[in-house]
Design a protein around this motif. Sequence first.
Motif, mmCIF file in Angstrom:
data_model
loop_
_atom_site.group_PDB
_atom_site.id
_atom_site.type_symbol
_atom_site.label_atom_id
_atom_site.label_comp_id
_atom_site.label_asym_id
_atom_site.label_seq_id
_atom_site.Cartn_x
_atom_site.Cartn_y
_atom_site.Cartn_z
ATOM 1 N N GLU A 181 53.342 47.312 42.466
ATOM 2 C CA GLU A 181 52.713 48.400 43.219
ATOM 3 C C GLU A 181 51.350 48.759 42.645
ATOM 4 O OE1 GLU A 181 55.788 51.396 43.231
ATOM 5 O OE2 GLU A 181 56.559 50.700 45.175
ATOM 6 N N MET A 182 51.239 48.744 41.307
ATOM 7 C CA MET A 182 49.941 49.040 40.690
ATOM 8 C C MET A 182 48.920 47.951 41.041
ATOM 9 S SD MET A 182 50.771 50.718 36.941
ATOM 10 C CE MET A 182 51.982 49.529 36.387
ATOM 11 N N ALA A 183 49.341 46.701 41.013
ATOM 12 C CA ALA A 183 48.432 45.599 41.357
ATOM 13 C C ALA A 183 48.014 45.706 42.822
ATOM 14 C CB ALA A 183 49.093 44.245 41.085
ATOM 15 N N TRP A 184 48.978 45.972 43.708
ATOM 16 C CA TRP A 184 48.699 46.083 45.148
ATOM 17 C C TRP A 184 47.793 47.282 45.422
ATOM 18 C CZ3 TRP A 184 48.247 43.811 49.532
ATOM 19 C CH2 TRP A 184 48.366 44.483 50.731
ATOM 20 N N ALA A 185 48.008 48.390 44.718
ATOM 21 C CA ALA A 185 47.152 49.577 44.892
ATOM 22 C C ALA A 185 45.717 49.278 44.468
ATOM 23 C CB ALA A 185 47.709 50.757 44.098
ATOM 24 N N SER A 186 45.562 48.414 43.489
ATOM 25 C CA SER A 186 44.233 48.057 42.997
ATOM 26 C C SER A 186 43.503 47.095 43.931
ATOM 27 C CB SER A 186 44.357 47.437 41.607
ATOM 28 O OG SER A 186 43.104 47.099 41.097
ATOM 29 N N ASP A 187 44.260 46.234 44.620
ATOM 30 C CA ASP A 187 43.664 45.261 45.554
ATOM 31 C C ASP A 187 44.597 45.110 46.742
ATOM 32 O OD1 ASP A 187 42.523 43.177 46.955
ATOM 33 O OD2 ASP A 187 42.494 41.775 45.270
ATOM 34 N N GLY A 188 44.439 46.000 47.711
ATOM 35 C CA GLY A 188 45.309 46.053 48.878
ATOM 36 C C GLY A 188 45.120 44.950 49.893
ATOM 37 N N ASN A 189 44.270 43.988 49.606
ATOM 38 C CA ASN A 189 44.097 42.851 50.512
ATOM 39 C C ASN A 189 44.552 41.546 49.881
ATOM 40 O OD1 ASN A 189 42.956 44.195 52.789
ATOM 41 N ND2 ASN A 189 41.090 44.458 51.577
ATOM 42 N N ASN A 190 45.208 41.615 48.738
ATOM 43 C CA ASN A 190 45.639 40.414 48.046
ATOM 44 C C ASN A 190 47.054 40.056 48.483
ATOM 45 O OD1 ASN A 190 46.847 38.677 46.005
ATOM 46 N ND2 ASN A 190 45.005 39.080 44.806
ATOM 47 N N PRO A 191 47.214 38.950 49.217
ATOM 48 C CA PRO A 191 48.546 38.597 49.711
ATOM 49 C C PRO A 191 49.530 38.235 48.602
ATOM 50 C CG PRO A 191 46.978 36.848 50.216
ATOM 51 C CD PRO A 191 46.190 38.000 49.660
ATOM 52 N N GLU A 192 49.047 37.717 47.480
ATOM 53 C CA GLU A 192 49.954 37.392 46.379
ATOM 54 C C GLU A 192 50.609 38.653 45.836
ATOM 55 O OE1 GLU A 192 49.968 35.467 41.886
ATOM 56 O OE2 GLU A 192 48.137 35.354 43.079
ATOM 57 N N PHE A 193 49.820 39.709 45.652
ATOM 58 C CA PHE A 193 50.365 40.960 45.131
ATOM 59 C C PHE A 193 51.364 41.563 46.118
ATOM 60 C CE2 PHE A 193 46.041 41.742 42.838
ATOM 61 C CZ PHE A 193 46.293 40.673 41.995
ATOM 62 N N LEU B 9 52.265 41.558 55.390
ATOM 63 C CA LEU B 9 52.155 40.289 54.673
ATOM 64 C C LEU B 9 51.859 39.147 55.638
ATOM 65 C CD1 LEU B 9 52.377 38.697 52.029
ATOM 66 C CD2 LEU B 9 54.855 38.539 52.428
ATOM 67 N N ILE B 10 52.506 39.132 56.777
ATOM 68 C CA ILE B 10 52.258 38.082 57.774
ATOM 69 C C ILE B 10 50.810 38.129 58.255
ATOM 70 C CG2 ILE B 10 52.832 37.331 60.123
ATOM 71 C CD1 ILE B 10 55.760 38.168 59.444
ATOM 72 N N GLU B 11 50.263 39.323 58.365
ATOM 73 C CA GLU B 11 48.869 39.471 58.821
ATOM 74 C C GLU B 11 47.856 38.909 57.832
ATOM 75 O OE1 GLU B 11 48.206 43.627 59.442
ATOM 76 O OE2 GLU B 11 49.636 43.752 61.102
ATOM 77 N N ILE B 12 48.096 39.089 56.529
ATOM 78 C CA ILE B 12 47.066 38.725 55.548
ATOM 79 C C ILE B 12 47.353 37.441 54.784
ATOM 80 C CG2 ILE B 12 46.376 41.137 55.247
ATOM 81 C CD1 ILE B 12 47.784 41.074 52.499
ATOM 82 N N GLU B 13 48.574 36.936 54.874
ATOM 83 C CA GLU B 13 48.970 35.766 54.091
ATOM 84 C C GLU B 13 48.436 34.481 54.704
ATOM 85 O OE1 GLU B 13 49.590 33.823 51.398
ATOM 86 O OE2 GLU B 13 50.984 35.435 50.912
ATOM 87 N N HIS B 14 47.997 33.556 53.857
ATOM 88 C CA HIS B 14 47.514 32.263 54.324
ATOM 89 C C HIS B 14 48.419 31.117 53.887
ATOM 90 C CE1 HIS B 14 45.824 32.902 50.313
ATOM 91 N NE2 HIS B 14 45.935 31.601 50.170
ATOM 92 N N ARG B 15 49.337 31.375 52.970
ATOM 93 C CA ARG B 15 50.265 30.341 52.506
ATOM 94 C C ARG B 15 51.417 30.234 53.508
ATOM 95 N NH1 ARG B 15 51.242 32.919 46.722
ATOM 96 N NH2 ARG B 15 51.332 34.703 48.113
ATOM 97 N N THR B 16 51.534 29.085 54.123
ATOM 98 C CA THR B 16 52.495 28.860 55.197
ATOM 99 C C THR B 16 53.921 29.201 54.775
ATOM 100 O OG1 THR B 16 51.087 27.103 56.041
ATOM 101 C CG2 THR B 16 53.334 27.167 56.866
ATOM 102 N N GLN B 17 54.316 28.793 53.585
ATOM 103 C CA GLN B 17 55.689 29.037 53.141
ATOM 104 C C GLN B 17 55.986 30.531 53.039
ATOM 105 O OE1 GLN B 17 55.556 26.698 49.561
ATOM 106 N NE2 GLN B 17 56.791 25.082 50.491
ATOM 107 N N PRO C 169 46.650 41.005 35.506
ATOM 108 C CA PRO C 169 47.658 41.189 34.450
ATOM 109 C C PRO C 169 48.822 42.090 34.870
ATOM 110 C CG PRO C 169 45.453 41.424 33.532
ATOM 111 C CD PRO C 169 45.303 41.388 35.031
ATOM 112 N N LEU C 170 48.548 43.083 35.721
ATOM 113 C CA LEU C 170 49.623 43.939 36.218
ATOM 114 C C LEU C 170 50.596 43.134 37.071
ATOM 115 C CD1 LEU C 170 47.441 47.000 37.280
ATOM 116 C CD2 LEU C 170 48.965 46.873 35.290
ATOM 117 N N ASN C 171 50.058 42.316 37.985
ATOM 118 C CA ASN C 171 50.890 41.463 38.816
ATOM 119 C C ASN C 171 51.700 40.506 37.946
ATOM 120 O OD1 ASN C 171 51.575 40.182 41.525
ATOM 121 N ND2 ASN C 171 50.646 38.454 40.466
ATOM 122 N N ASN C 172 51.045 39.929 36.940
ATOM 123 C CA ASN C 172 51.729 38.981 36.072
ATOM 124 C C ASN C 172 52.835 39.648 35.261
ATOM 125 O OD1 ASN C 172 50.037 37.014 37.059
ATOM 126 N ND2 ASN C 172 48.606 37.149 35.351
#
Length: 196
Positions: A82-94, A119-127, A60-63
């Motif tokens: 930043e709050m969403a990323w701090a909560s889950d620092g491995n989520n490439p969407e955040f 982001l390049i290290e953890i992202e799986h979405r090619t675009q 919900p924070l990311n949204n």
Amino acid sequence: MCDGDLCKAEQLLRDALVCEPSHGAIHNTLGKVYFQQRRYYLAAWEFEFAQKAMPDRPEPLNNMGMVYEAVDNFDQAIQYYEMAWASDGNNPEFLGNLVRARIRSGDRSTEVYELLKRLIEIEHRTQWVDWARGQLVFWNRNVTALETGKEPFYEDIPAIEFTPYLEGVEPAQLPLPILPGTSMDDLEPRPNSDGN
């Protein structure tokens, strides 16, 4: 405002809330539907309710950040991302949303450069990987220009913008995800307060 599947989804979610009025995940999903319909006030309300109902969940924070970014309130968007990323620092969407909002706000700090590399290290979405690499190329060109005494050309950063989209819903006809209802003309840089 409402079309086919989104209207049906909205109605089903509203019906579900009659049975479970405090169910955070239902509010979060209804917020996504409102977001897709560009009903940002309603989306924000649903995301806020979802965040209160699920304080341990970062979605919900990311949204909420997506809503603020959609209306060009980058300061608020960045805070929520930043709050969403701090909560889950491995989520490439955040992280992707955070980096995109910071770049769109004009942030050219070395921290953003490092976040692009992460982001390049953890992202799986090619675009998204291609977008981050493109940003790094332009960034490196500007650093080289500064080091050689030339003027940087930040304005040459491509006008390609990522805007939020629901998971698994990418417009196939477009090279990059673009907010529904947005035209390529909408992606042109807006003049700042002094008209430039």
